[in-house]
Design a protein around this motif. Structure first.
Motif, PDB file in Angstrom:
ATOM      1  N   PHE B 353     -50.684  15.746  18.790  1.00  0.00           N
ATOM      2  CA  PHE B 353     -51.565  14.608  19.070  1.00  0.00           C
ATOM      3  C   PHE B 353     -51.225  13.888  20.368  1.00  0.00           C
ATOM      4  N   SER B 354     -50.028  14.150  20.926  1.00  0.00           N
ATOM      5  CA  SER B 354     -49.733  13.527  22.209  1.00  0.00           C
ATOM      6  C   SER B 354     -50.608  14.132  23.312  1.00  0.00           C
ATOM      7  N   ASP B 355     -51.245  15.271  23.025  1.00  0.00           N
ATOM      8  CA  ASP B 355     -52.203  15.861  23.959  1.00  0.00           C
ATOM      9  C   ASP B 355     -53.588  15.254  23.689  1.00  0.00           C
ATOM     10  N   PRO B 356     -54.133  14.514  24.665  1.00  0.00           N
ATOM     11  CA  PRO B 356     -55.428  13.835  24.427  1.00  0.00           C
ATOM     12  C   PRO B 356     -56.524  14.805  24.013  1.00  0.00           C
ATOM     13  N   ALA B 357     -56.419  16.050  24.466  1.00  0.00           N
ATOM     14  CA  ALA B 357     -57.461  17.027  24.120  1.00  0.00           C
ATOM     15  C   ALA B 357     -57.511  17.252  22.611  1.00  0.00           C
ATOM     16  N   VAL B 358     -56.349  17.295  21.961  1.00  0.00           N
ATOM     17  CA  VAL B 358     -56.316  17.523  20.514  1.00  0.00           C
ATOM     18  C   VAL B 358     -56.934  16.330  19.787  1.00  0.00           C
ATOM     19  N   ARG B 359     -56.613  15.122  20.258  1.00  0.00           N
ATOM     20  CA  ARG B 359     -57.184  13.927  19.613  1.00  0.00           C
ATOM     21  C   ARG B 359     -58.703  13.927  19.753  1.00  0.00           C
ATOM     22  N   LYS B 360     -59.154  14.299  20.950  1.00  0.00           N
ATOM     23  CA  LYS B 360     -60.590  14.317  21.201  1.00  0.00           C
ATOM     24  C   LYS B 360     -61.269  15.355  20.308  1.00  0.00           C
ATOM     25  N   ALA B 361     -60.654  16.519  20.207  1.00  0.00           N
ATOM     26  CA  ALA B 361     -61.220  17.583  19.366  1.00  0.00           C
ATOM     27  C   ALA B 361     -61.272  17.129  17.912  1.00  0.00           C
ATOM     28  N   MET B 362     -60.215  16.490  17.445  1.00  0.00           N
ATOM     29  CA  MET B 362     -60.153  16.008  16.061  1.00  0.00           C
ATOM     30  C   MET B 362     -61.327  15.081  15.784  1.00  0.00           C
ATOM     31  N   ASN B 363     -61.595  14.181  16.746  1.00  0.00           N
ATOM     32  CA  ASN B 363     -62.686  13.218  16.595  1.00  0.00           C
ATOM     33  C   ASN B 363     -64.032  13.933  16.438  1.00  0.00           C
ATOM     34  N   LEU B 364     -64.197  15.051  17.182  1.00  0.00           N
ATOM     35  CA  LEU B 364     -65.471  15.777  17.115  1.00  0.00           C
ATOM     36  C   LEU B 364     -65.588  16.610  15.842  1.00  0.00           C
ATOM     37  N   LEU B 365     -64.473  16.781  15.141  1.00  0.00           N
ATOM     38  CA  LEU B 365     -64.484  17.626  13.939  1.00  0.00           C
ATOM     39  C   LEU B 365     -64.759  16.841  12.659  1.00  0.00           C
ATOM     40  N   VAL B 366     -64.893  15.529  12.788  1.00  0.00           N
ATOM     41  CA  VAL B 366     -65.130  14.715  11.594  1.00  0.00           C
ATOM     42  C   VAL B 366     -66.624  14.494  11.426  1.00  0.00           C
ATOM     43  N   ASN B 367     -67.177  15.001  10.341  1.00  0.00           N
ATOM     44  CA  ASN B 367     -68.617  14.897  10.120  1.00  0.00           C
ATOM     45  C   ASN B 367     -68.935  13.599   9.367  1.00  0.00           C
ATOM     46  N   ARG B 368     -68.965  12.494  10.136  1.00  0.00           N
ATOM     47  CA  ARG B 368     -69.146  11.184   9.511  1.00  0.00           C
ATOM     48  C   ARG B 368     -70.493  11.065   8.793  1.00  0.00           C
ATOM     49  N   PRO B 442     -63.782  10.004  -3.890  1.00  0.00           N
ATOM     50  CA  PRO B 442     -64.439  10.097  -2.586  1.00  0.00           C
ATOM     51  C   PRO B 442     -63.471  10.517  -1.473  1.00  0.00           C
ATOM     52  N   ARG B 443     -62.218  10.051  -1.555  1.00  0.00           N
ATOM     53  CA  ARG B 443     -61.261  10.396  -0.489  1.00  0.00           C
ATOM     54  C   ARG B 443     -60.928  11.887  -0.509  1.00  0.00           C
ATOM     55  N   GLN B 444     -60.777  12.465  -1.710  1.00  0.00           N
ATOM     56  CA  GLN B 444     -60.454  13.889  -1.755  1.00  0.00           C
ATOM     57  C   GLN B 444     -61.633  14.721  -1.249  1.00  0.00           C
ATOM     58  N   LYS B 445     -62.850  14.253  -1.535  1.00  0.00           N
ATOM     59  CA  LYS B 445     -64.026  14.974  -1.025  1.00  0.00           C
ATOM     60  C   LYS B 445     -64.070  14.894   0.497  1.00  0.00           C
ATOM     61  N   THR B 446     -63.765  13.705   1.029  1.00  0.00           N
ATOM     62  CA  THR B 446     -63.755  13.535   2.480  1.00  0.00           C
ATOM     63  C   THR B 446     -62.711  14.460   3.106  1.00  0.00           C
ATOM     64  N   GLN B 447     -61.526  14.508   2.484  1.00  0.00           N
ATOM     65  CA  GLN B 447     -60.467  15.396   2.988  1.00  0.00           C
ATOM     66  C   GLN B 447     -60.980  16.829   3.099  1.00  0.00           C
ATOM     67  N   ALA B 448     -61.700  17.259   2.037  1.00  0.00           N
ATOM     68  CA  ALA B 448     -62.176  18.639   2.010  1.00  0.00           C
ATOM     69  C   ALA B 448     -63.156  18.907   3.145  1.00  0.00           C
ATOM     70  N   ILE B 449     -64.060  17.941   3.395  1.00  0.00           N
ATOM     71  CA  ILE B 449     -65.046  18.113   4.470  1.00  0.00           C
ATOM     72  C   ILE B 449     -64.347  18.256   5.816  1.00  0.00           C
ATOM     73  N   ILE B 450     -63.342  17.412   6.046  1.00  0.00           N
ATOM     74  CA  ILE B 450     -62.644  17.426   7.334  1.00  0.00           C
ATOM     75  C   ILE B 450     -61.830  18.719   7.487  1.00  0.00           C
ATOM     76  N   LYS B 451     -61.187  19.120   6.388  1.00  0.00           N
ATOM     77  CA  LYS B 451     -60.362  20.330   6.446  1.00  0.00           C
ATOM     78  C   LYS B 451     -61.203  21.559   6.802  1.00  0.00           C
ATOM     79  N   GLN B 452     -62.383  21.629   6.183  1.00  0.00           N
ATOM     80  CA  GLN B 452     -63.238  22.787   6.393  1.00  0.00           C
ATOM     81  C   GLN B 452     -63.638  22.931   7.866  1.00  0.00           C
ATOM     82  N   ALA B 453     -64.051  21.798   8.461  1.00  0.00           N
ATOM     83  CA  ALA B 453     -64.469  21.843   9.855  1.00  0.00           C
ATOM     84  C   ALA B 453     -63.286  22.183  10.760  1.00  0.00           C
ATOM     85  N   ALA B 454     -62.113  21.622  10.436  1.00  0.00           N
ATOM     86  CA  ALA B 454     -60.936  21.852  11.265  1.00  0.00           C
ATOM     87  C   ALA B 454     -60.532  23.326  11.230  1.00  0.00           C
TER      88      ALA B 454
END
Lengths: 319, 602
Positions: B353-368, B442-454
């Protein structure tokens, strides 16, 4: 018998001490703390949280805390609840009448069902009545109370709209109306608990009556030409109910301890719900007090059961 | 010129016009809407610039012509109140219970404005209440208010409350609101608050849940060490709409109508009952399906179930939006390395996460959008901001998107190449993260959504869920609590309990980092260290011009969300209410803050 009693009581002291030490250690080692919710409130500064932990002695070593608790308890001071800052004995006394009423009634109901059904089933073993009773008993104790509780709510509150599913310990009405409201709201929890208990009691009664019915003295009684009813009531039931009495005596602590799950489902403000809420809030003094009272009752009623046993069946002697 | 510059300039001109009367309030609000701003923001701007409200919408909405006659009001709280001294309140439930009887000087309304309760008026620069140097505030108290025992309410009670709460021996949970302020009586109906440094956000003491005033004549003998012995801890004597009648901790709390209440025609109900216990779903049932109760608090129930119950037609679900935020934190430090016996030490940097690119990618992987639509329904709104209200503090410069392909491309370009196992790596460091949160469907479902995209983007994620009672505890010895943050990512909700971001924002400044040294009591959990954020916060703390101050918080928001914080949802306070009940509430205050204004339609 006096010496026996004294010896048993003396043995009880170290067991109770051991129980309390184990309870306290387990509670102290369990994760979480009574001020967990303060931790997530951004407006409560960390210093206040620390001051509270200090004030309530949460950061002391477990042994020190235990000795504090023990000395206070020996002097009759049960401590106060961290969550409500009310004295624990006051909290328990507030809840006790409700628990005694609900769980007590359910035990009475259970016995009213179990004793006649068990005896009748055993007298005519493998008859249609026995088989139906057996099946129902199996179904009864296979279904957990949280399931039957929800089923009852679904049927009698939501579908039929006959009974309320929120229990009120103090109803503002007076006279007959007060009594009626109490009975109405107690029907579902008492039935749920009573049926569950009745199922297992029925099995005991049946087994016990079956054992006794085969004994020689029963045959003798029948040979004397006594009627079936007299033999059943005076000769069989009297002796067969001895183990059942012990079983009921051992159930008394449960009457005081409340029915944790059922009280939660019907929102009954009894000891059981006090205990579960205190556990969820990590309110150590309350959990300690309730469980310790429970332990004392178990030890005491074990003793009472042993004494009763000897009194009912003189063949058992005290040594 | 930036969009924000235009807005600020327009604002000042327009506010001037409203002030000198050349522009009506209504046309001002209309023009603000045309500028893309919300109506509450318009109101807030006018109020802060000294244009008083001509009418009070909350008071005007009240219909009954006389007090009483409304029968009983039955509230169901699945978490019951266990104590009723607001200064000991361990959780919101205790604040709510206390709020029936005690009142603060002012409360936060739904738009984030101050609403006077025991104050005669809200202090402002124009009425001389707020000093120009920001060092003092003077509150005028409402005359003729009586305690439930008939004694008059005066400045002495207000001063006493501050001393009581600030005394460390009392161990009041509201202590923090009173330690940095000196409170003095001017006359019987006036108190003056003096601050050590210029304080733009002065509405902390005596406001909202921390501000409930207790009577001096009842509590005077029980300050400090003896605080627990006060009989009034269990039998409150307040100024509120209902008088105390009965309390059983954890079970029931009852009150009766206060015939001497200081607002005319109020309260409507003859008695009030707050019943506790059970769970949220069955509480919703008792209101929406059987109608046994009038109100059920804090419905942490999936929206799908609420919708089904609402279809019965007996009641409705009410959402009050404040600033509560469900977010995802990326750890700025390395949780897998120990330095001087401390994991996730400030001396380390997170390998990925100290690499800004990884943080940016993480942000794009969350399907809000999906998380909102399929999990939270009406009870949450997908958001790109950490400050979601009140309106002046909400940034318009941010946006979110779900673009897994772009995220993969960013990682690829930054040198994180997929290995034979499909997981990206760079310099021997793999994108393998542990993602923790509390146990909650709801939190475990959210975790699953994020994990899948990642996973699709080449990031391996291990999901971890910790029981809520452990995760949200202050236990120093337990490594699984959220402030320890011994994982790469974590998710939870942080409540914004004031209509001002100053306290809420502390979780992003570097000096608040949670470390072993402060026993993980610091509020900056992700341990981000951004000098720009720190500077914006410090500047905002001393900025007395409220428009500029809001801009500084907006700047802080924009810096934070591009960094280690991924906002997910702006969450509402959800309650279930009887179809006939009018129950005004505010997401910025307790659910019962405006209890006196509640009534049932005929």
């Amino acid at each position: 018998m006096g010496a026996y009693l004294l010896r048993r009581l003396l043995i009880a002291i170290p067991s109770l001490l051991g129980i309390s030490l184990i309870l306290f250690t387990v509670l102290a080692l369990a994760p979480g703390d009574p001020f967990g919710e303060l931790a997530t409130n951004p407006n409560v500064p960390p210093e206040v949280r620390e001051a509270l932990r200090l004030k309530f002695g949460l950061d002391d070593p477990i042994l020190v805390r235990y000795l504090h608790w023990l000395t206070a308890m020996l002097q009759g001071d049960w401590g106060f609840s961290f969550a409500s800052r009310v004295n624990v004995d006051e909290l328990i006394l507030q809840r006790l009448p409700t628990t005694l009423f609900v769980v007590g009634s359910s035990q009475v109901l259970a016995l009213l069902i179990a004793v006649p059904v068990g005896i009748l089933a055993a007298i005519r073993p493998y008859s249609v009545f026995d088989q139906v009773a057996n099946t129902l008993a199996f179904v009864g104790f296979s279904l957990p109370t949280f399931f039957t509780g929800l089923l009852f709510i679904l049927l009698f509150s939501l579908t039929l709209d006959w009974l309320p599913f929120v229990y009120q310990a103090d109803i503002s009405a007076t006279g007959w109306r007060w009594a009626w409201e109490h009975v109405r709201q107690a029907i579902m929890p008492v039935c749920v608990l009573g049926f569950f208990q009745a199922a297992s009691y029925t099995r005991y009664v049946r087994a016990s009556v079956l054992d006794v019915a085969r004994l020689d003295y029963v045959t003798t009684a029948r040979a004397k030409g006594l009627s079936d009813g007299t033999v059943t009531v005076r000769h069989i039931a009297r002796n067969a109910l001895i183990p059942v009495v012990t079983l009921v005596a051992l159930q008394i602590p449960a009457v005081f301890g409340g029915a944790i799950v059922t009280e939660q489902i019907f929102r009954i403000p009894g000891i059981g719900s006090l205990l579960i809420n205190a556990m969820l809030a990590n309110d150590t003094p309350v959990v300690m007090a309730v469980t310790f009272v429970f332990a004392c009752l178990v030890v005491l009623f074990n003793l009472v059961a042993d004494l009763l046993y000897g009194w009912l069946d003189p063949r058992i002697s005290y040594r | 010129m930036t969009e924000r510059g235009v807005t600020e300039h327009d604002l000042r001109t327009l506010i001037g016009e409203v002030k000198d009367g050349s522009l009506s309030r209504r046309s001002f609000v209309r023009r603000m809407l045309a500028l893309g701003l919300s109506a509450p923001m318009a109101g807030m701007m006018l109020a802060q610039s000294g244009v008083a409200f001509a009418a009070n919408p909350l008071r005007d909405a009240y219909k009954p012509a006389k007090a009483g006659g409304g029968g009983p009001l039955k509230l169901l709280f699945w978490q019951a109140a266990t104590l009723i001294n607001p200064h000991f309140a361990i959780g919101t439930k205790d604040q709510e219970g206390s709020r029936i009887f005690y009142e603060p000087l002012a409360a936060w309304d739904a738009d984030g404005n101050l609403f006077p309760i025991l104050a005669a008026e809200i202090p402002s620069k124009e009425n001389g209440g707020v000093a120009a140097d920001g060092l003092s505030v003077t509150w005028k108290l409402k005359p003729g208010v009586k305690w439930h025992d008939g004694k008059p309410f005066t400045a002495d009670d207000v001063v006493f409350t501050a001393e009581y709460a600030a005394n460390p021996a009392t161990a009041a949970v509201t202590g923090g609101s009173y330690t940095n302020v000196k409170v003095a009586k001017v006359d019987d109906l006036t108190v003056k608050l003096t601050f050590k440094e210029p304080t733009p956000f002065w509405a902390d003491a005596f406001v909202s849940s921390a501000g409930m005033i207790i009577p001096k004549h009842v509590f005077a003998d029980y300050a400090g060490d003896k605080s627990r012995d006060a009989p009034a801890n269990l039998a409150p004597v307040g100024t509120g709409p209902y008088k105390f009648s009965e309390f059983r901790p954890g079970d029931i709390l009852r009150g009766v109508r206060n015939p001497d209440y200081h607002v005319p025609n109020r309260p409507f109900f003859d008695s009030i009952e707050m019943k506790g216990g059970g769970d949220a779903v069955s509480a919703a049932r008792a209101v929406l399906q059987t109608g046994e109760y009038d109100y059920a608090w804090n419905m942490q129930v999936e929206d799908e179930i609420l919708k089904r119950l609402e279809a019965e037609g007996k009641g409705r679900v009410k959402m009050d939006y404040g600033g509560n935020l469900e977010f995802l934190l990326l750890n700025a430090t390395d949780p897998n390395v120990e330095v001087d016996g401390e994991r996730a030490s400030l001396k380390t940097k997170h390998p990925a996460f100290s690499d800004p690119a990884v943080r940016k990618a993480m942000n794009l992987l969350v399907n809000r959008a999906a998380i909102q639509q399929f999990i939270y329904g009406r009870t949450g709104r997908a958001t790109a901001n950490v400050f979601n209200g009140p309106a002046p503090f909400v940034s318009k410069n941010t946006s979110f998107a779900f673009e897994p392909d772009k995220a993969a491309q960013i990682l690829e370009d930054a040198g994180w190449k997929k290995g034979s196992d499909g997981i990206r790596a760079k310099d021997g460091k793999k994108l393998k993260f542990v993602f923790q949160t509390s146990i909650n469907a709801p939190r475990q479902k959210t975790q699953a959504i994020i994990k899948q995209a990642a996973q699709k983007a080449g990031i391996d994620m291990e999901l971890k869920s910790v029981p809520g009672s452990v995760f949200f505890s202050s236990d120093v010895a337990n490594p699984d609590t959220y402030p320890h943050f011994y994982s790469d990512m974590e998710m939870y909700t942080w409540n914004m309990t004031q209509a001002d971001p100053a306290v809420f924002a502390l979780q992003y400044v570097s000096w608040e980092a949670a470390t072993k040294a402060n026993k993980w009591q610091g509020r900056n959990i992700c341990r981000m260290q951004n000098p720009e954020v720190d500077a914006a916060y410090r500047q905002a703390q001393g900025e007395l011009d409220l428009v500029k101050r809001a801009a500084l918080f907006v700047k802080m928001n924009d810096l934070v969300v591009a960094d280690y914080v991924l906002p997910l949802l702006h969450r509402a306070q959800v309650s279930a209410i009887n179809g006939k009940l009018e129950a005004p509430a505010s997401g910025w205050d307790n659910s019962l803050a405006f209890l006196a204004e509640w009534y049932k339609q005929a």
